[in-house]
Motif scaffolding. Structure first.
Motif: not given
Length: 315
Positions: A13-15, A24-27, A140-141, A164-167
């Motif tokens: 879930g993304v609120v 973020t949700a799309c990534s 772009t995550g 979601m994250a590069a780092k």
């Protein structure tokens, strides 16, 4: 009443489907995760459905999710989502034991610590996970996640963090450390934006060509990431909010509240807060944070590029 832990679904879930939450949700979707996005805005929900996700109007619909990300504005919204009005009827009480709450908003470190304790009392796991990188990196995550939590929290959110994250910075074993580092980041970000605006106001007041000034500074020791990123908004006369003035009124106030808790004076952050507060008081709160330059313009009456001027310039 909470459902049994074996009833937890693989849904994420993304609120909050604003600029950061939507990206973020799309990534997460692109990495094959099953995502339900929640937002009060029908337009945001429809946009997420168009991207291939499912949407929900209220957080209650996310009760069965294994992980819920809170990509909201502030601690008040976190409270409303998790605990409802006056602590009644929120999402936290309906989630299955062992589920994870990823708290991604900028909040006071002391609040993050207390929130972790409250969620643990309900059998839930918290990952203190403020994010940075802006809407572009969210899409772009490639966000930076300043996180802290238990080994269990990281194990259960590994796929989410990877998507979601590069780092991902692992800063401690308990909630609070992630929010502490994010607060230092916001201190610097707010100060640097205010300083960039003041520097451009100085250049404009001296009659300098602002395009040339930008080029010189971005190739000189006075450059900063915020100067390089925000000054183009000023040069284009485009104050469409990617991050709004009022965000830094909020965040720098948290910086000051934390400083008071620590008995640590922060006069530089205080000066930046006053400039953002002045911008908000002048009706600029929902404009891009680079609009803090207009505070200086109204005092000194120098010219700034207008949006139509930017459109007429050759690219």
């Amino acid at each position: 009443m909470s459902t049994p832990s074996n009833a937890v679904s693989p849904d994420i879930g993304v609120v909050g489907l604003g600029a950061m939450g939507m990206g973020t949700a799309c990534s997460l979707l692109r990495q094959g995760l099953s995502v339900i996005g929640c937002d009060i805005s029908p337009t945001a929900r429809a946009a997420f459905e168009d991207a291939g996700g499912r949407s929900a109007e209220t957080p209650a619909a996310l009760a069965g999710c294994s992980v819920v990300l809170l990509v909201v504005v502030n601690a008040d919204q976190v409270e409303q989502v998790l605990f409802g009005a006056e602590g009644q009827g929120g999402l936290a009480a309906a989630m299955s034991p062992g589920s994870v709450v990823m708290q991604c908003a900028t909040v006071a470190p002391s609040y993050a610590v207390a929130l972790g304790e409250r969620l643990a009392a309900l059998g839930l796991v918290m990952l203190d996970a403020p994010i940075s990188g802006g809407a572009a990196k969210a899409r772009t995550g490639e966000l930076s996640v300043m996180s802290s939590g238990t080994a269990e929290a990281y194990e259960k959110t590994d796929a989410v963090l990877s998507a979601m994250a590069a780092k991902v910075y692992r800063l401690g074993e308990q909630p609070g450390a992630g929010s502490s580092v994010k607060l230092v980041n916001q201190h610097l970000a707010g100060v640097h934006i205010a300083a960039a605006a003041e520097a451009m106001a100085l250049g404009a007041s001296m009659g300098l060509d602002l395009e040339v000034l930008y080029d010189v500074i971005t190739h000189s020791a006075g450059n900063s990431w915020m100067f390089e990123n925000r000054v183009p908004h000023i040069l284009k006369g485009d104050y469409t909010p990617l991050s709004a003035v009022d965000i830094f009124v909020k965040d720098l106030n948290i910086v000051h509240a934390t400083g008071r808790e620590l008995k640590l004076p922060m006069p530089v952050a205080g000066s930046a807060l006053q400039q953002f507060t002045a911008a908000s008081g002048a009706g600029l709160g929902r404009e891009d944070d680079s609009a803090v330059v207009k505070v200086y313009q109204r005092l000194r009456h120098f010219d700034l590029p207008a949006a139509n001027d930017a459109e007429e310039r050759p690219s």
